[in-house]
Design a protein around this motif. Structure first.
Motif, PDB file in Angstrom:
ATOM      1  N   GLY A  61     -50.447  95.221  18.253  1.00  0.00           N
ATOM      2  CA  GLY A  61     -51.275  95.783  17.201  1.00  0.00           C
ATOM      3  C   GLY A  61     -50.868  97.165  16.761  1.00  0.00           C
ATOM      4  N   ARG A  62     -49.706  97.641  17.212  1.00  0.00           N
ATOM      5  CA  ARG A  62     -49.242  98.980  16.847  1.00  0.00           C
ATOM      6  C   ARG A  62     -48.039  98.945  15.901  1.00  0.00           C
ATOM      7  N   GLY A  63     -47.714  97.774  15.398  1.00  0.00           N
ATOM      8  CA  GLY A  63     -46.635  97.689  14.431  1.00  0.00           C
ATOM      9  C   GLY A  63     -45.249  97.516  15.012  1.00  0.00           C
ATOM     10  N   PHE A  64     -45.146  97.313  16.333  1.00  0.00           N
ATOM     11  CA  PHE A  64     -43.828  97.185  16.954  1.00  0.00           C
ATOM     12  C   PHE A  64     -43.082  95.949  16.432  1.00  0.00           C
ATOM     13  N   GLY A  65     -43.788  94.823  16.336  1.00  0.00           N
ATOM     14  CA  GLY A  65     -43.137  93.609  15.874  1.00  0.00           C
ATOM     15  C   GLY A  65     -42.631  93.739  14.450  1.00  0.00           C
ATOM     16  N   GLU A  66     -43.448  94.310  13.577  1.00  0.00           N
ATOM     17  CA  GLU A  66     -43.043  94.474  12.186  1.00  0.00           C
ATOM     18  C   GLU A  66     -41.880  95.447  12.060  1.00  0.00           C
ATOM     19  N   ARG A  67     -41.921  96.521  12.835  1.00  0.00           N
ATOM     20  CA  ARG A  67     -40.825  97.490  12.771  1.00  0.00           C
ATOM     21  C   ARG A  67     -39.527  96.879  13.297  1.00  0.00           C
ATOM     22  N   LEU A  68     -39.601  96.084  14.342  1.00  0.00           N
ATOM     23  CA  LEU A  68     -38.409  95.421  14.835  1.00  0.00           C
ATOM     24  C   LEU A  68     -37.881  94.424  13.809  1.00  0.00           C
ATOM     25  N   PHE A  69     -38.777  93.766  13.091  1.00  0.00           N
ATOM     26  CA  PHE A  69     -38.328  92.865  12.030  1.00  0.00           C
ATOM     27  C   PHE A  69     -37.616  93.648  10.932  1.00  0.00           C
ATOM     28  N   ALA A  82     -41.401  79.511  14.513  1.00  0.00           N
ATOM     29  CA  ALA A  82     -42.523  79.870  15.377  1.00  0.00           C
ATOM     30  C   ALA A  82     -43.485  78.708  15.486  1.00  0.00           C
ATOM     31  N   LEU A  83     -44.229  78.687  16.571  1.00  0.00           N
ATOM     32  CA  LEU A  83     -45.322  77.737  16.678  1.00  0.00           C
ATOM     33  C   LEU A  83     -46.378  78.092  15.637  1.00  0.00           C
ATOM     34  N   SER A  84     -47.022  77.094  15.080  1.00  0.00           N
ATOM     35  CA  SER A  84     -48.021  77.347  14.045  1.00  0.00           C
ATOM     36  C   SER A  84     -49.178  78.205  14.555  1.00  0.00           C
ATOM     37  N   GLU A  85     -49.420  78.185  15.861  1.00  0.00           N
ATOM     38  CA  GLU A  85     -50.494  78.994  16.431  1.00  0.00           C
ATOM     39  C   GLU A  85     -50.074  80.439  16.701  1.00  0.00           C
ATOM     40  N   ASN A  86     -48.780  80.737  16.487  1.00  0.00           N
ATOM     41  CA  ASN A  86     -48.288  82.099  16.692  1.00  0.00           C
ATOM     42  C   ASN A  86     -48.566  82.908  15.429  1.00  0.00           C
ATOM     43  N   THR A  87     -49.828  83.255  15.237  1.00  0.00           N
ATOM     44  CA  THR A  87     -50.243  83.913  14.007  1.00  0.00           C
ATOM     45  C   THR A  87     -49.610  85.290  13.815  1.00  0.00           C
ATOM     46  N   ALA A  88     -49.349  86.008  14.903  1.00  0.00           N
ATOM     47  CA  ALA A  88     -48.747  87.341  14.781  1.00  0.00           C
ATOM     48  C   ALA A  88     -47.345  87.241  14.197  1.00  0.00           C
ATOM     49  N   MET A  89     -46.542  86.287  14.685  1.00  0.00           N
ATOM     50  CA  MET A  89     -45.182  86.130  14.187  1.00  0.00           C
ATOM     51  C   MET A  89     -45.186  85.654  12.742  1.00  0.00           C
ATOM     52  N   LEU A  90     -46.061  84.721  12.426  1.00  0.00           N
ATOM     53  CA  LEU A  90     -46.128  84.211  11.062  1.00  0.00           C
ATOM     54  C   LEU A  90     -46.633  85.279  10.091  1.00  0.00           C
ATOM     55  N   ARG A  91     -47.481  86.163  10.578  1.00  0.00           N
ATOM     56  CA  ARG A  91     -47.957  87.253   9.719  1.00  0.00           C
ATOM     57  C   ARG A  91     -46.809  88.186   9.356  1.00  0.00           C
ATOM     58  N   ALA A 122     -43.648  87.378   9.117  1.00  0.00           N
ATOM     59  CA  ALA A 122     -42.822  86.678   8.133  1.00  0.00           C
ATOM     60  C   ALA A 122     -43.493  86.663   6.763  1.00  0.00           C
ATOM     61  N   ARG A 123     -44.787  86.398   6.738  1.00  0.00           N
ATOM     62  CA  ARG A 123     -45.504  86.344   5.464  1.00  0.00           C
ATOM     63  C   ARG A 123     -45.508  87.701   4.785  1.00  0.00           C
ATOM     64  N   ASN A 124     -45.705  88.763   5.550  1.00  0.00           N
ATOM     65  CA  ASN A 124     -45.700  90.107   4.978  1.00  0.00           C
ATOM     66  C   ASN A 124     -44.334  90.485   4.432  1.00  0.00           C
ATOM     67  N   ALA A 125     -43.283  89.845   4.961  1.00  0.00           N
ATOM     68  CA  ALA A 125     -41.928  90.108   4.479  1.00  0.00           C
ATOM     69  C   ALA A 125     -41.608  89.280   3.241  1.00  0.00           C
ATOM     70  N   GLY A 126     -42.532  88.433   2.819  1.00  0.00           N
ATOM     71  CA  GLY A 126     -42.348  87.685   1.593  1.00  0.00           C
ATOM     72  C   GLY A 126     -41.993  86.227   1.773  1.00  0.00           C
ATOM     73  N   ALA A 127     -42.045  85.721   3.000  1.00  0.00           N
ATOM     74  CA  ALA A 127     -41.678  84.325   3.234  1.00  0.00           C
ATOM     75  C   ALA A 127     -42.817  83.392   2.870  1.00  0.00           C
ATOM     76  N   ARG A 128     -42.461  82.183   2.491  1.00  0.00           N
ATOM     77  CA  ARG A 128     -43.435  81.131   2.332  1.00  0.00           C
ATOM     78  C   ARG A 128     -43.413  80.286   3.605  1.00  0.00           C
ATOM     79  N   ILE A 129     -44.531  80.154   4.260  1.00  0.00           N
ATOM     80  CA  ILE A 129     -44.595  79.441   5.527  1.00  0.00           C
ATOM     81  C   ILE A 129     -44.735  77.945   5.274  1.00  0.00           C
ATOM     82  N   GLU A 130     -43.891  77.162   5.940  1.00  0.00           N
ATOM     83  CA  GLU A 130     -43.987  75.708   5.867  1.00  0.00           C
ATOM     84  C   GLU A 130     -44.275  75.174   7.259  1.00  0.00           C
ATOM     85  N   ARG A 131     -45.409  74.490   7.405  1.00  0.00           N
ATOM     86  CA  ARG A 131     -45.819  73.977   8.704  1.00  0.00           C
ATOM     87  C   ARG A 131     -45.451  72.510   8.845  1.00  0.00           C
ATOM     88  N   ASP A 132     -44.978  72.148  10.010  1.00  0.00           N
ATOM     89  CA  ASP A 132     -44.667  70.766  10.340  1.00  0.00           C
ATOM     90  C   ASP A 132     -45.307  70.472  11.691  1.00  0.00           C
TER      91      ASP A 132
END
Length: 224
Positions: free
Chosen positions: A124-132, A151-160, A162-172
């Protein structure tokens, strides 16, 4: 898989409010990110082994055992891929990202795949986003224009991220996949990467010096 209406990550016209400035996460100070090498394998292993079962499941897509994590660390190709890390004041690795390169991305062009782990107490401190952001910058400078996030569909932090970086998420089913389009490399992107790396090296050197001083003072206290 890429939303054609989305501005590429790192594009000069992207909104400053949408992305943190280089080296900063929203609401928090500068995060020093170092490039890791083969000599850091023991620290990478220690970081990953410290993760609980849930975190291992989200990172690797299955309940990775200690042996499987060790095999993963042993297989990291530091000549081909890039690995980035954040060290705390005790020089323990508390967050890391693996940027792996592969030949056949969209339209057969080279692409990169991003994976990240962050110690629970730093979430929650932005480490993941900064590393991305850091990985995307280095990918651009290696002539890569797309990053894959699996990512697993339940991995909401990772998908967030990606989404903030402009990706369109496709779930399977239980898994999700996203391609993130990157801006082309530029002189500014190379300078930015160099400045970040140098600053992180200085930060690491200061932490190492402080650790040595703490050790010396502790020794003197014990003798007295």
């Amino acid at each position: 898989m890429i939303d054609s209406k989305t501005q590429p990550v790192g594009h000069s016209n992207s909104s400053p409010a949408a992305k943190p400035k280089s080296g900063r996460s929203a609401g928090f100070g500068w995060i020093p990110i170092r490039t890791l090498a083969a000599r850091h394998r023991p620290r990478i292993l220690a970081h990953l082994l410290s993760l609980g079962e849930r975190d291992r499941y989200l990172r690797f897509g299955h309940m990775a055992s200690d042996l499987q994590i060790k095999q993963y660390v042993d297989r990291i190709d530091f000549d081909r891929d890039e690995v980035f890390g954040v060290f705390n004041r005790r020089l323990a690795l508390v967050a890391m990202a693996h940027l792996s390169y592969f030949a056949n991305g969209p339209q057969g062009a080279p692409a990169g795949e991003f994976g990240v782990t962050v110690a629970p107490h730093l979430r929650g401190r932005g480490f993941g986003e900064r590393l991305f952001d850091h990985a995307a910058l280095h990918a651009r400078n290696h002539h890569i224009d797309t990053l894959l996030v699996n990512a697993l569909s339940e991995n909401t932090a990772m998908l967030r991220i990606a989404r903030n970086a402009g990706a369109r998420i496709e779930r399977d089913g239980p898994e999700s996949q996203a391609w993130v389009r990157l801006a082309p490399e530029s002189l500014a992107s190379h300078v930015e990467a160099l400045v970040e790396e140098r600053a992180a090296d200085v930060d690491y050197g200061l932490k190492r010096q402080a650790q040595r001083m703490d050790g010396m003072l502790s020794g003197l206290t014990t003798k007295s």
